[in-house]
Design a protein around this motif. Sequence first.
Motif, short mmCIF file in Angstrom:
data_model
loop_
_atom_site.label_atom_id
_atom_site.label_comp_id
_atom_site.label_asym_id
_atom_site.label_seq_id
_atom_site.Cartn_x
_atom_site.Cartn_y
_atom_site.Cartn_z
N VAL A 96 0.84 -1.21 0.00
CA VAL A 96 0.00 0.00 0.00
C VAL A 96 0.87 1.25 0.00
O VAL A 96 0.62 2.21 -0.75
N ILE A 97 1.92 1.26 0.85
CA ILE A 97 2.80 2.44 0.93
C ILE A 97 3.50 2.69 -0.40
O ILE A 97 3.55 3.82 -0.89
N VAL A 98 4.05 1.64 -1.02
CA VAL A 98 4.74 1.79 -2.30
C VAL A 98 3.78 2.30 -3.36
O VAL A 98 4.13 3.20 -4.16
N CYS A 99 2.57 1.76 -3.40
CA CYS A 99 1.59 2.20 -4.39
C CYS A 99 1.19 3.66 -4.17
O CYS A 99 1.01 4.43 -5.12
N VAL A 100 1.02 4.06 -2.89
CA VAL A 100 0.67 5.45 -2.58
C VAL A 100 1.81 6.39 -2.99
O VAL A 100 1.56 7.48 -3.52
N ILE A 101 3.05 5.97 -2.76
CA ILE A 101 4.21 6.78 -3.19
C ILE A 101 4.19 6.94 -4.71
O ILE A 101 4.47 8.02 -5.25
N GLY A 102 3.84 5.87 -5.42
CA GLY A 102 3.72 5.96 -6.88
C GLY A 102 2.66 6.96 -7.30
O GLY A 102 2.85 7.74 -8.24
N LEU A 103 1.52 6.96 -6.59
CA LEU A 103 0.43 7.89 -6.89
C LEU A 103 0.87 9.33 -6.62
O LEU A 103 0.67 10.22 -7.47
N ILE A 104 1.48 9.55 -5.46
CA ILE A 104 1.93 10.90 -5.10
C ILE A 104 2.98 11.41 -6.08
O ILE A 104 2.96 12.58 -6.50
N SER A 105 3.89 10.53 -6.49
CA SER A 105 4.93 10.91 -7.45
C SER A 105 4.31 11.37 -8.76
O SER A 105 4.72 12.38 -9.36
N THR A 106 3.30 10.63 -9.21
CA THR A 106 2.62 10.98 -10.46
C THR A 106 1.97 12.35 -10.35
O THR A 106 2.06 13.19 -11.26
#
Length: 561
Positions: A96-106
């Motif tokens: 979940v954390i890695v996916c959220v970081i991916g979302l925030i980065s985008t």
Amino acid sequence: MTWFIDALRSHPELTLFLTLAIGYAVGKIQIGTFKIGSVTGVLVTGVIIGQLNITIDATVKSVFFLLFLFALGYNAGPQFFKGLKKDGIPQVIFSVIVCVIGLISTIIVGKILHYNAGQAAGLAAGALTQSAVIGVAQDSISQLSVSAADIKSMSDFVPVGYAVTYIFGTIGCAFVLSTLGPKIYGVDLAEESRKIDNASKDALEGKLLNSRAGDVDYRAYIIDDCYIGQTVKAVEHKLATEGIRLFMVRMKRGNDVFRPNEDEIIQKNDRVAFSFKERDVSKINLLEIGQEISDYTLINFPTETVAVYVKDSEITGKSISEVRHNTLTRGVFISKLQSTGDEIPYNNETVIKKKDVITLTGPVDDVEALAYKIGKPARDSDETDMIFVGLGILIGGLIGIPALTIGHVGISLSTSGGALIMGLIFGLIHSRRPTIGRIPKGTAWFLSNVGLAAFVAVVGINAGPGFVSGLRSSGISFFLAGVVVTLIPTFAGIFLGKYVFKFSAPIALGATAGALTTTAAIGAITEKAESNAPVLGYTVPYAVGNILLTVWGSLVIIFFS
């Protein structure tokens, strides 16, 4: 050539199959450890063929996308819910954390570069290597309160952005995790993986192997004269040492071959076929039985292995030992035991519960009679339960329709998100009750692989005319934006795994590849590790990542509407 192009325009369904054929051929191209892949191959092919100004009805795209998402959920469901159990929770949280970081980065990169909704969604789809984002994002874009021309322009750019950023999304992630990841950990990945492999041999798999019946061995003998005049039951009892199940399943007297009952008297020159677990061969004194022979007519009888869903109250609550002695027919063995969808190790004291699944092995007649006595057989079949598939997608779609409006964007599961959620639930149901909802492996592959490829083909064909102008407008900056969005969550996963979650290197690298759903990366990692140990960290995060990254396709639009 003009005739051929006119034919494609008049019959767009033929264009779809042409795109799939060429796209899959392109997808087989491999450069080193990097394989282009069917999805990218089909997308690029679709965009090129789309330059002919061919349009395919959007309903075709939606149908294939729903089939893909349902199959995706169906396949991942058991692993996903298993990951919610205690041992898998750290990997779920990590994902979940890695996916959220991916979302925030985008979002951050998209805001800095002043992207619109279509550009941001294309960036997310390619840089985070999640093809399903294309469909979910286009659904959300279609609900924006802007002009039809703007909706089409943004929607058409999503696959363009995906195509521009996907290649580095795949290659870059694979390179960082397989090459730089072990250096950051400061370990020899192969050595760390060997430690995990050695530990695993003594864990669950070892227990499962010890409890499984394994293959059942059938051997023919001219029975020794010392047994003449004795009953079949007495001979079996003498030859079967404690803990060993051994049966005389066929007898040949003269030219007659029959199945003896336990009271049959052994006569001179009788030829018999014994059955026992292959793993128990070393525990049986085979020389005591008599002279082993090769007799095709004696041992050539039909056998089968069938999983049975336990329903009979007479065996629920009973131990394996009690079932073996009081319920199992002579010659029938328990091959394995499943509880709540998972295979579990068992011994004589293990208690069978209602809704457990027992796999029986033995002669067909005996297995058939016993299977229906204790429950309902769950047979392997090539037939797909389309009632199950149809209702799953329908219910998921109906659940996904209601929307919560945030700003100008209607946020909901959408029909596609609903199909994914119901796929997860229905996949779990089938794993726990295998008599319903069967989707054979071949069908599951077709729904997930061809379903996504056909969806992407339609997207590429319809977006083709706007591809060139979109690429010109985005330029090299869009590619570099994808590099940034790919690298941030990839490196974040490595450092989180090492310093926060304290995962071993193989598990952390596999989990990062799984959370970012980069299949090529797990291939590169296992190759570097010379082991499949990283896959232990890949499975649960891959299930979580598929769900979250797909949902991000809708959430991204909120920030750019």
